[in-house]
Design a protein around this motif. Structure first.
Motif, mmCIF file in Angstrom:
data_model
loop_
_atom_site.group_PDB
_atom_site.id
_atom_site.type_symbol
_atom_site.label_atom_id
_atom_site.label_comp_id
_atom_site.label_asym_id
_atom_site.label_seq_id
_atom_site.Cartn_x
_atom_site.Cartn_y
_atom_site.Cartn_z
ATOM 1 N N ASN A 78 1.023 -0.958 -0.214
ATOM 2 C CA ASN A 78 -0.076 -0.117 0.135
ATOM 3 C C ASN A 78 0.681 1.142 0.106
ATOM 4 O O ASN A 78 0.293 2.332 -0.690
ATOM 5 N N ARG A 176 -7.337 -4.436 -3.025
ATOM 6 C CA ARG A 176 -7.005 -4.438 -1.986
ATOM 7 C C ARG A 176 -6.467 -5.930 -1.569
ATOM 8 O O ARG A 176 -6.921 -6.925 -2.358
ATOM 9 N N LEU A 301 -6.577 2.729 0.997
ATOM 10 C CA LEU A 301 -5.678 1.911 1.171
ATOM 11 C C LEU A 301 -4.585 2.556 2.297
ATOM 12 O O LEU A 301 -3.886 1.909 2.675
#
Length: 319
Positions: A78, A176, A301
């Motif tokens: 991320n 994700r 994120l």
């Protein structure tokens, strides 16, 4: 004049940053003179002096260094996405802050990019590390190559060089609980891989814990393979057939009057085995369901606390 943006995720790298900064700046001399450089250093919620070292690097080179300070630790993948979002170059590279990957390899990667390739991968042909770290890495990538992405290079990789078009696709997806490097391969662009030997870490302590490795393994399998669900189906069919044949066997014994009262131990073993299978199956299905729920929440994120350095230019990225 092409600009190369080098994204460096940083987490508890206080001791590494001065060395990393020196090697990155020195590496510029190996490139053609027309190449401009931008360094996007992402502090992934470090709680040591990493941010302070990054700010010193930025102060020494204010025209080319941007420090993205995240509000908390969100994981290296991320953090990389955050760095990509603030990068403005025509091409980008991702390299770790511990300098286990040779930055001089980026020169060869840049040459491939100039020839029109969108993705260039530096894959680990071997490691100077030994023991469980090397064993886990080799087993992980061999498993992923077999059940998920057969076109990934051997040995694994997290040192990549890619075109802005690839970056924009990754930012558009913002997937994700995934593996960003495998996602680049999944996009389908032709790529070339350059093998190298990964160096042994010299400074600091790796924060790549066993828990994070296991999570990456699960995330990678769930994101790119239906193997776990298929395995449940196949095993369920095999158990069903076994139960059918065993039921026929018991019926025959009952018919000929040869069935015995004994068998409690065998019955309990079968029940425990089936119950264990059901719990594992529910756990795997639950992993997929949770990932679907996590995606529908649309939580960010990462959260950027502050950006130190030049302001981000508009990129007209899709929502």
């Amino acid at each position: 004049m092409p600009t190369l943006s080098i994204v460096v995720p940083c987490y508890f790298n206080e001791a590494n940053i001065p060395v990393t900064a020196h090697e990155l700046i020195a590496n510029e001399a190996l490139f053609p003179p027309e190449v401009a450089f931008e360094y996007v250093m992402v502090d992934d919620g470090s709680r040591d002096g990493t941010l302070q070292q990054l700010l010193l690097f930025q102060a020494a080179h204010p025209d080319k260094v941007r420090v993205v300070e995240l509000a908390g630790n969100v994981g290296s993948y991320n953090a990389i996405v955050a760095g990509m979002e603030y990068a403005t170059g025509d091409c980008l590279a991702i390299i770790t802050a511990d300098m286990q990957d040779p930055p001089e390899l980026m020169v060869q990667m840049y040459d491939y990019w100039k020839k029109g390739l969108k993705l260039i991968i530096g894959n680990r042909q071997d490691r100077e590390e030994t023991g469980i770290q090397k064993l886990f890495s080799n087993a992980f990538h061999a498993l992923m190559k077999r059940i998920a992405l057969p076109n990934i290079p051997d040995g694994g990789f997290d040192f990549v060089f890619f075109d802005r078009q690839v970056s924009e696709e990754i930012l558009r997806i913002k997937e994700r609980n995934s593996n960003i490097f495998y996602l680049m391969v999944w996009l389908g662009y032709p790529y070339v891989n350059i093998p190298y030997v990964r160096r042994k870490r010299k400074l600091g302590k790796s924060r790549w814990t066993l828990q994070k490795k296991v999570k990456l393994l699960i995330d990678s399998i769930m994101a790119f393979s239906f193997f776990p669900i298929r395995a449940i189906s196949v095993l369920g069919i095999l158990l069903g057939l076994s139960a059918l044949f065993y039921g026929i066997y018991l019926a025959v014994l009952r018919t000929i009057g040869d069935i015995q009262v004994e068998g409690w131990t065998g019955l309990m073993v079968v029940m425990l085995f089936v119950a264990a299978f059901q719990m594992i199956a529910l756990g795997i299905i639950g992993e997929y369901v949770w990932r679907g729920l996590d995606a529908t929440r649309k939580r960010p994120l990462y959260v950027v606390r502050q950006v130190h350095g030049q302001q981000k230019e508009a990129q007209n990225l899709p929502d």
